[in-house]
Motif scaffolding. Structure first.
Motif, PDB file in Angstrom:
ATOM      1  N   PHE A 365      -5.765  12.124 -10.626  1.00  0.00           N
ATOM      2  CA  PHE A 365      -4.695  11.185 -10.260  1.00  0.00           C
ATOM      3  C   PHE A 365      -4.657  10.057 -11.277  1.00  0.00           C
ATOM      4  O   PHE A 365      -5.663   9.683 -11.876  1.00  0.00           O
ATOM      5  N   ALA A 366      -3.452   9.541 -11.458  1.00  0.00           N
ATOM      6  CA  ALA A 366      -3.252   8.388 -12.344  1.00  0.00           C
ATOM      7  C   ALA A 366      -2.932   7.150 -11.499  1.00  0.00           C
ATOM      8  O   ALA A 366      -2.422   7.247 -10.377  1.00  0.00           O
ATOM      9  N   VAL A 367      -3.228   5.994 -12.046  1.00  0.00           N
ATOM     10  CA  VAL A 367      -3.004   4.724 -11.343  1.00  0.00           C
ATOM     11  C   VAL A 367      -1.558   4.279 -11.567  1.00  0.00           C
ATOM     12  O   VAL A 367      -1.109   4.185 -12.706  1.00  0.00           O
ATOM     13  N   ALA A 368      -0.845   4.069 -10.466  1.00  0.00           N
ATOM     14  CA  ALA A 368       0.520   3.543 -10.522  1.00  0.00           C
ATOM     15  C   ALA A 368       0.466   2.073 -10.097  1.00  0.00           C
ATOM     16  O   ALA A 368       0.438   1.749  -8.907  1.00  0.00           O
ATOM     17  N   SER A 369       0.462   1.183 -11.076  1.00  0.00           N
ATOM     18  CA  SER A 369       0.274  -0.239 -10.785  1.00  0.00           C
ATOM     19  C   SER A 369       1.461  -0.858 -10.070  1.00  0.00           C
ATOM     20  O   SER A 369       1.301  -1.803  -9.295  1.00  0.00           O
ATOM     21  N   GLN A 370       2.646  -0.344 -10.294  1.00  0.00           N
ATOM     22  CA  GLN A 370       3.865  -0.915  -9.707  1.00  0.00           C
ATOM     23  C   GLN A 370       4.407  -0.071  -8.558  1.00  0.00           C
ATOM     24  O   GLN A 370       5.559  -0.239  -8.172  1.00  0.00           O
ATOM     25  N   ALA A 371       3.569   0.833  -8.045  1.00  0.00           N
ATOM     26  CA  ALA A 371       4.074   1.710  -6.986  1.00  0.00           C
ATOM     27  C   ALA A 371       4.347   0.953  -5.698  1.00  0.00           C
ATOM     28  O   ALA A 371       5.238   1.313  -4.928  1.00  0.00           O
ATOM     29  N   LEU A 372       3.547  -0.136  -5.425  1.00  0.00           N
ATOM     30  CA  LEU A 372       3.727  -0.867  -4.163  1.00  0.00           C
ATOM     31  C   LEU A 372       5.073  -1.547  -4.095  1.00  0.00           C
ATOM     32  O   LEU A 372       5.636  -1.748  -3.012  1.00  0.00           O
ATOM     33  N   SER A 373       5.600  -1.883  -5.255  1.00  0.00           N
ATOM     34  CA  SER A 373       6.914  -2.536  -5.245  1.00  0.00           C
ATOM     35  C   SER A 373       8.025  -1.599  -4.830  1.00  0.00           C
ATOM     36  O   SER A 373       9.098  -2.037  -4.437  1.00  0.00           O
ATOM     37  N   LEU A 374       7.771  -0.259  -4.960  1.00  0.00           N
ATOM     38  CA  LEU A 374       8.778   0.712  -4.568  1.00  0.00           C
ATOM     39  C   LEU A 374       8.619   1.167  -3.124  1.00  0.00           C
ATOM     40  O   LEU A 374       9.474   1.893  -2.624  1.00  0.00           O
ATOM     41  N   ARG A 732      -8.855  13.885   0.166  1.00  0.00           N
ATOM     42  CA  ARG A 732      -8.468  13.072   1.330  1.00  0.00           C
ATOM     43  C   ARG A 732      -9.339  11.821   1.432  1.00  0.00           C
ATOM     44  O   ARG A 732      -8.844  10.736   1.751  1.00  0.00           O
ATOM     45  N   TYR A 733     -10.661  12.000   1.165  1.00  0.00           N
ATOM     46  CA  TYR A 733     -11.555  10.842   1.212  1.00  0.00           C
ATOM     47  C   TYR A 733     -11.144   9.809   0.167  1.00  0.00           C
ATOM     48  O   TYR A 733     -11.093   8.600   0.443  1.00  0.00           O
ATOM     49  N   ALA A 734     -10.860  10.308  -1.074  1.00  0.00           N
ATOM     50  CA  ALA A 734     -10.437   9.375  -2.113  1.00  0.00           C
ATOM     51  C   ALA A 734      -9.135   8.685  -1.733  1.00  0.00           C
ATOM     52  O   ALA A 734      -8.945   7.487  -1.972  1.00  0.00           O
ATOM     53  N   LEU A 735      -8.227   9.445  -1.104  1.00  0.00           N
ATOM     54  CA  LEU A 735      -6.958   8.863  -0.688  1.00  0.00           C
ATOM     55  C   LEU A 735      -7.180   7.828   0.430  1.00  0.00           C
ATOM     56  O   LEU A 735      -6.556   6.756   0.436  1.00  0.00           O
ATOM     57  N   ASP A 736      -8.091   8.149   1.364  1.00  0.00           N
ATOM     58  CA  ASP A 736      -8.392   7.183   2.439  1.00  0.00           C
ATOM     59  C   ASP A 736      -9.000   5.918   1.858  1.00  0.00           C
ATOM     60  O   ASP A 736      -8.688   4.794   2.300  1.00  0.00           O
ATOM     61  N   GLU A 737      -9.934   6.105   0.896  1.00  0.00           N
ATOM     62  CA  GLU A 737     -10.532   4.928   0.273  1.00  0.00           C
ATOM     63  C   GLU A 737      -9.470   4.075  -0.404  1.00  0.00           C
ATOM     64  O   GLU A 737      -9.453   2.848  -0.291  1.00  0.00           O
ATOM     65  N   ARG A 738      -8.543   4.770  -1.105  1.00  0.00           N
ATOM     66  CA  ARG A 738      -7.494   4.034  -1.792  1.00  0.00           C
ATOM     67  C   ARG A 738      -6.569   3.355  -0.779  1.00  0.00           C
ATOM     68  O   ARG A 738      -6.161   2.208  -0.961  1.00  0.00           O
ATOM     69  N   ARG A 744      -6.937  -3.512   2.866  1.00  0.00           N
ATOM     70  CA  ARG A 744      -7.702  -4.753   2.720  1.00  0.00           C
ATOM     71  C   ARG A 744      -6.941  -5.764   1.873  1.00  0.00           C
ATOM     72  O   ARG A 744      -6.887  -6.961   2.169  1.00  0.00           O
ATOM     73  N   ALA A 745      -6.339  -5.234   0.800  1.00  0.00           N
ATOM     74  CA  ALA A 745      -5.566  -6.149  -0.053  1.00  0.00           C
ATOM     75  C   ALA A 745      -4.407  -6.750   0.721  1.00  0.00           C
ATOM     76  O   ALA A 745      -4.102  -7.954   0.610  1.00  0.00           O
TER      77      ALA A 745
END
Length: 779
Positions: A365-374, A732-738, A744-745
């Motif tokens: 997986f790649a990090v999408a830094s601006q995904a939350l804005s969408l 799924r674990y990695a997705l849950d952690e993310r 938390r953020a």
């Protein structure tokens, strides 16, 4: 210049021969009329050839595929000449003559590439609609140094420009003076469909002239017409230089003259006419150079499509041209759709580094830094990406591919390729069903195969005529492998030898005297004969030189030109051997028992010979049949001694005793055979039981092995399933952690917002209290 001859004003053949120029004019007009009659076919043939050679590019060249499939199915094996005596009772003359012709043709086939000639004709037949070959006689001359003859032989012919009247006999020398023939050939040569013209006629028997287009250099024209006329003939820039005639021919280094070689069957003469330019007279006129029965040096042309009303060919491609064009259009559309069907689309500009997806591996997986804005406001990440929908294009493409297959099937049905069936077979069909399919499923192809076999037979017959009529005694002797006198003595020579042979006295002398030695036979006086006519009186040579007698005594055929017929030949051989075993199995006991009279042996051999000839087993077997029949006839002609009555009675008594003994022996043999059969049956039963047990054991082993393979497969599937589950759990674990990190953020942000709001509220309250206090002070 003389007035142009109008073909419509000619009433009699004598009108053509008013002068030499009229002859040239007549034949030029006749050839132009022939070209006009076949002009549409020639245009269609040119288009088909260009399409076959890919000069006109197309999306799907079905024509090239069809030609590459049909031609090998029609001709793929060199034919073998099968020349034999037409009637079995015609003696040694016919058999020896057939042997010489067969050896000569077989040798000629080995000397040049006959398969290339036939392949070109069959390809022309399937591509242009007409295939033509011709036969040529090529003598190799050697100059006689003592007589000072020329180095090269000139073909026998009339004086240049001389045109004979109807019925005029022309003396043609067999051999130029001062030369001798060292070797001779009779070969077949391919003629392209562009270089062949014919006279009018609905059937080949109606055609009274044919013409071949030749391109000759200056030296060849001079050799043909002489120095004076040859220098007056105009040359073009070569075969490819005449663009109005044909742009397909290759260019040559020498300029050439276009000449028509015309075979006139009515007058039985060959004329060489210059196609353009020189028209004062024919370049050369030769009376019947080959002496063939049908005169023409070519058999009836091969035509893919026959019409009893006309001999104008039809290009096979024209029969399915519309389907081929539709196939090309559908293929173009398929290629266009495939070019459009690509994984493409749009994305929102807020998604950075979108191209990194191409470099990611499975589970990465790649990090999408601006995904939350969408995300938010009821929208998902998929709403920011749009992909070109190819599902509808796939449906259209599937329909076009199916349509293309339907068009191909229709073309295969039209052309007969469907009959070939491309060697396909259903394993569930019975042997009888497959044999019926093979026999009746390819009738159209078999008809074309028979046409090609007929064409090869006609070429062989023409070659045999040239060998019989044109080859010298020396060449025929080399072909036979032995002198004719030793092969089959000349009856005239035997008669002369018998007249010169003295009577031999008895070997025994007077009583009491020793026998006298035999006197040496007196040699006959030498015969004075013409060397050039040596051997011409031999019966075999006389039979070969006589066209009618040769055709009556000798049958010239060929074997199949298709390798698939070998299976049928093997089946015929198997049936012949079975029939032979049954015939002799029934005849031998009768002979042994004495019930079959010896006088009927010849009749039995004749019946067996007639039976064997029905299977077409080849010339060698036919010769053995003839030897067998001849031996039976000689046995019947041998004198038989008259039996003694007493000896006959004694022999009858002995035969009766032998019959009793044979009966007892047969009874004992039958008993022993019954016992042996019982023992054999018991052994067979025991063997079957052992075989059945072995098969059951083998089946059990195979069942266990299959079960082990199934268990191993299950274990492998379980391992893969567990591995996939672990990968899914990890993802799924990695997705849950993310997601937890995102939660938390979000909570921290909300808490900070609340604290800031509380601080703002407290500040507001303090400010309000301060304001209230200030107001009270002011009051």
């Amino acid at each position: 210049m003389a007035e142009t001859t109008n073909l419509e004003t000619i009433e009699r053949r004598q009108d053509i021969y008013k002068d030499a120029r009229s002859v040239v004019d007549y034949w030029r007009n006749a050839i132009k009329l022939s070209e006009k009659t076949e002009q549409k076919w020639r245009d269609d043939a040119d288009k088909a050839v260009k399409l076959y050679r890919a000069d006109n590019p197309t999306a799907f060249n079905i024509l090239h595929s069809n030609i590459a499939t049909i031609v090998p199915s029609i001709y793929n094996s060199t034919p073998v000449p099968d020349i034999r005596s037409r009637h079995a009772d015609k003696g040694e003359v016919a058999r020896k003559g057939a042997q010489i012709l067969e050896r000569g043709i077989s040798f000629q086939l080995d000397e040049y590439d006959f398969d290339a000639v036939m392949a070109a004709s069959v390809r022309d037949m399937q591509l242009a609609g007409r295939g033509v070959d011709r036969v040529r006689y090529r003598p190799y001359m050697r100059r006689d140094v003592e007589s000072g003859g020329p180095k090269e032989a000139e073909a026998p012919g009339m004086e240049l420009g001389e045109v004979p009247e109807m019925g005029t006999d022309v003396d043609v020398p067999n051999q130029p003076e001062g030369e001798e023939v060292v070797w001779e050939e009779a070969v077949c040569e391919h003629v392209t469909w562009r270089s062949f013209r014919r006279g009018p006629g609905a059937m080949w028997t109606d055609v009274n002239w044919v013409a071949f287009e030749l391109f000759l250099t200056r030296d060849e024209v001079i050799e043909l017409a002489g120095e004076e006329v040859g220098m007056q003939v105009s040359l073009t820039s070569g075969e490819a230089g005449m663009d109005e005639l044909n742009t397909e021919r290759e260019k040559t280094a020498f300029k050439k003259a276009r000449v028509w070689e015309i075979w006139d069957k009515t007058a039985r003469e060959v004329l060489f006419i210059c196609a353009d330019g020189y028209d004062a007279k024919p370049l050369r006129v030769e009376p019947d150079p080959l002496g063939l029965l049908d005169f023409f040096p070519c058999p009836a042309p091969l035509q893919a499509i026959s019409d009893p009303d006309t001999m104008v060919p039809v290009v096979p491609y024209e029969i399915y041209r519309r389907q081929a064009e539709e196939l090309s259009d559908v293929s173009k559309r398929i290629l266009a759709l495939i070019g459009v069907m690509r994984f493409r689309g749009f994305r929102a500009p807020e998604i950075p580094d979108f191209e990194q997806l191409e470099n990611l591996d499975d589970g990465e997986f790649a990090v999408a830094s601006q995904a939350l804005s969408l995300i938010g406001g009821g929208k998902a990440l998929d709403d920011a990406i749009w992909v070109v929908p190819v599902e509808k294009l796939v449906l259209v493409l599937r329909e076009l591919v199916g349509q293309r297959e339907s068009i191909k099937a229709a073309i295969f049905e039209i052309t007969g390729i469907a009959d070939i069936m491309r060697g396909a077979s259903n394993p569930n069909e019975t042997l009888g069903a497959q044999q019926i399919k093979t026999q009746w499923g390819s009738l159209r192809v078999q008809q074309q195969q028979r046409d090609v076999a007929r064409y090869c037979r006609d070429l062989f017959r023409m070659t045999a005529e040239i060998i019989a009529n044109k080859f010298s005694i020396d060449t025929l002797t080399m072909i036979a492998g032995e002198p004719f006198e030793t092969m089959m003595p000349d009856p005239m020579a035997q008669m002369q030898m018998g007249q010169g042979q003295p009577q031999m006295p008895p070997q025994g002398g007077m009583p009491g005297q020793p026998p006298q030695a035999p006197q040496a036979p007196q040699q006959p006086p030498p015969m004075i004969v013409d060397p050039s006519k040596s051997g011409e009186n031999h019966p075999v040579i006389q039979m070969l030189r006589n066209d009618i007698r040769r055709a009556y005594l000798i049958d010239i055929e060929t074997d199949s030109t298709v390798r698939g017929d070998l299976v049928r030949s093997q089946q015929n051989m198997s049936q012949f051997l079975q029939g032979t075993a049954q015939f002799f199995g029934s005849l031998v006991p009768l002979i042994q028992s004495g019930t079959f009279p010896p006088e009927l042996a010849g009749a039995a051999i004749t019946v067996y010979e007639a039976f064997g000839r029905q299977f077409k087993l080849g010339k060698q077997v036919e010769d053995k049949f003839a030897e067998l029949s001849k031996a039976a006839e000689e046995t019947m002609k041998s004198p038989q001694e008259k039996p003694d009555p007493k000896a006959a009675e004694k022999q009858a008594a002995q035969q009766a005793e032998q019959a009793k003994a044979q009966a007892a022996q047969q009874e004992a043999q039958q008993k022993s055979q019954i016992e042996a059969a019982k023992i054999q049956a018991d052994a067979k039963r025991a063997s079957d039981e052992l075989q059945f047990k072995a098969m059951a054991l083998q089946a059990d082993r195979e069942d266990k092995a299959a079960q082990r393979e199934i268990e191993a497969g299950k274990i492998a599937v379980d391992r893969e399933d567990r591995a996939e589950r672990r990968a899914i759990e990890q993802a799924r674990y990695a997705l849950d952690e993310r997601n937890s990190e995102f939660d938390r953020a979000i909570r921290e942000r909300e808490l900070s917002i609340k604290e800031a709001a509380q601080a703002v509220s407290a500040t507001t309250a303090v400010n309000k209290m301060a304001n209230d206090a200030a107001n009270e002070v002011l009051i």
